[in-house]
Motif scaffolding. Structure first.
Motif, short mmCIF file in Angstrom:
data_model
loop_
_atom_site.label_atom_id
_atom_site.label_comp_id
_atom_site.label_asym_id
_atom_site.label_seq_id
_atom_site.Cartn_x
_atom_site.Cartn_y
_atom_site.Cartn_z
N SER A 1 -1.96 76.17 12.84
CA SER A 1 -2.49 74.73 12.62
C SER A 1 -0.87 74.17 13.49
O SER A 1 0.17 73.88 13.36
CB SER A 1 -2.93 73.68 12.16
N SER B 1 0.90 69.91 14.88
CA SER B 1 1.31 69.16 14.60
C SER B 1 -0.30 67.81 14.06
O SER B 1 -0.84 67.97 15.36
CB SER B 1 1.79 68.63 15.09
N ARG B 2 -0.03 67.10 13.04
CA ARG B 2 -0.86 66.08 12.86
C ARG B 2 -0.58 64.73 13.05
O ARG B 2 -2.17 64.11 13.03
CB ARG B 2 -1.17 66.10 11.46
N THR B 3 0.31 64.53 14.37
CA THR B 3 0.45 63.78 14.29
C THR B 3 0.99 63.61 15.79
O THR B 3 1.54 61.76 15.91
CB THR B 3 1.96 62.42 13.66
N LYS C 1 -4.50 63.86 19.61
CA LYS C 1 -5.82 64.45 18.44
C LYS C 1 -6.16 65.61 19.64
O LYS C 1 -6.74 65.69 20.61
CB LYS C 1 -6.54 63.33 18.28
N ASP D 1 -6.80 77.13 11.26
CA ASP D 1 -7.26 76.07 9.73
C ASP D 1 -8.94 75.32 9.57
O ASP D 1 -9.17 75.19 8.84
CB ASP D 1 -6.33 75.25 9.33
N ARG E 1 -8.59 68.67 12.16
CA ARG E 1 -8.19 67.58 12.16
C ARG E 1 -7.13 67.32 13.27
O ARG E 1 -7.26 69.11 14.49
CB ARG E 1 -7.19 67.81 10.94
N PRO E 2 -6.41 67.08 14.03
CA PRO E 2 -5.90 67.15 15.33
C PRO E 2 -4.31 67.93 14.71
O PRO E 2 -3.77 68.14 14.03
CB PRO E 2 -4.39 65.28 14.60
N GLY E 3 -4.46 68.85 15.65
CA GLY E 3 -3.66 70.09 15.30
C GLY E 3 -4.53 71.03 15.79
O GLY E 3 -3.90 72.42 14.92
N SER E 4 -5.95 70.58 14.88
CA SER E 4 -6.21 72.12 14.53
C SER E 4 -6.96 73.39 15.33
O SER E 4 -6.62 73.35 16.79
CB SER E 4 -7.44 71.81 13.88
N TYR F 1 -11.03 63.83 21.41
CA TYR F 1 -10.08 65.43 21.01
C TYR F 1 -10.00 65.68 22.50
O TYR F 1 -10.77 66.17 23.50
CB TYR F 1 -10.11 66.20 20.08
#
Length: 281
Positions: free
Chosen positions: A61, A63-65, A68, A209, A232-235, A265
């Protein structure tokens, strides 16, 4: 220019003349040097650095940050021994799914087996040459790289690298240009031995993920819910591009895409997520 001129007129510097100039026929039979157009080579796709002891790196996956973003991936599965089933009419492709992704303008990464590219070369070439998509490697045979992997036949360790290379060759024969150096293990099954077997091949192994749950599913709404609940962000979402084994995927996508866009997203290819993780984008 006067027709009687019979000398070569250089428009390049002397030091670059041999490397960067060509000549054309001038009026009157002379030759006039002209600058050649520099060859343009596409930038190498981003990959991850090798893991400990040089093992093949694994990406699951982004980055989550960093916004989106979400990557939809589709496994175009066909094993080396399924040719007779295809000959009898079983469909391992899903052109309607690809058409829907195009209509919705959704970038996607298709992890294709070499055997699938051999069976559907026109479709493989069309996907590979469409800038909306990118083709990545899902092995040639779709045989497992570990034991006990969903009942798939198992490759010996000394055949693993050759199976990946054979898939890339099948892509080229089908007319797929610039297949990405990303590899998805059949069934997602791998261990240290499999990562070691592919060391030095230059591929980044790509997992996920979010499991779409479309394999053998009959309820498109359930597939859509599973994707929407997991993203989720980066999925990286794993789905399938095989009508016989995943008949509901196209209908699920028609629900998933507008809803994720409503949530803010942005759809990207796996290469963009890897590039961001590797610091190249």
């Amino acid at each position: 220019m006067i027709a009687s001129v019979r000398r070569v007129i250089s428009v390049c510097t002397l030091g670059a003349a041999l490397a960067a100039c060509g000549t054309v026929e001038a009026p009157g039979g002379g030759r006039t040097a002209v600058p050649s157009t520099p060859a343009r080579h596409p930038a190498a796709p981003p990959t991850l650095a090798a893991g400990p002891a040089g093992l093949t790196p694994v990406f699951a996956s982004g980055s989550r940050t960093r916004g989106k973003t979400v990557a939809l991936t589709f496994d175009a599965d066909m094993t080396a021994d399924q040719g007779p089933r295809a000959a009898e009419g079983e469909r391992f492709d899903n052109p309607q799914l690809i058409a829907t992704l195009r209509a919705l303008k959704v970038p996607a990464t298709v992890f294709m087996t070499g055997r699938w590219a051999e069976e559907y070369p026109v479709q493989a070439r069309g996907i590979g040459r469409d800038p909306l998509f990118e083709v990545a490697n899902h092995s040639y045979s779709h045989y497992a790289f570990t034991a006990d992997c969903y009942g798939l036949p198992t490759l010996d360790e000394d055949r693993m690298r050759a199976d990946v290379d054979r898939a890339f060759k099948a892509f080229r024969r089908a007319g797929v240009r610039n297949a990405k150096p990303y590899f998805r293990f059949p069934g997602g099954c791998y261990d240290r031995r499999a990562l070691r077997a592919l060391s030095g091949s230059g591929v980044t192994a790509v997992q996920w993920d979010v499991v779409g749950g479309d394999a053998f599913a009959t309820d498109a709404d359930a597939v859509a819910r599973q994707v929407l609940e997991g993203v989720r962000p980066g999925s990286v979402v794993v789905l399938h591009c095989t009508r016989s084994a995943a008949p509901t995927t196209e209908r699920a996508i028609r629900t998933v895409v507008p809803e994720l866009r409503r949530q803010g997203y942005r759809f990207v290819k796996v290469s963009e997520l890897i590039g961001a993780s590797a610091g190249t984008s």
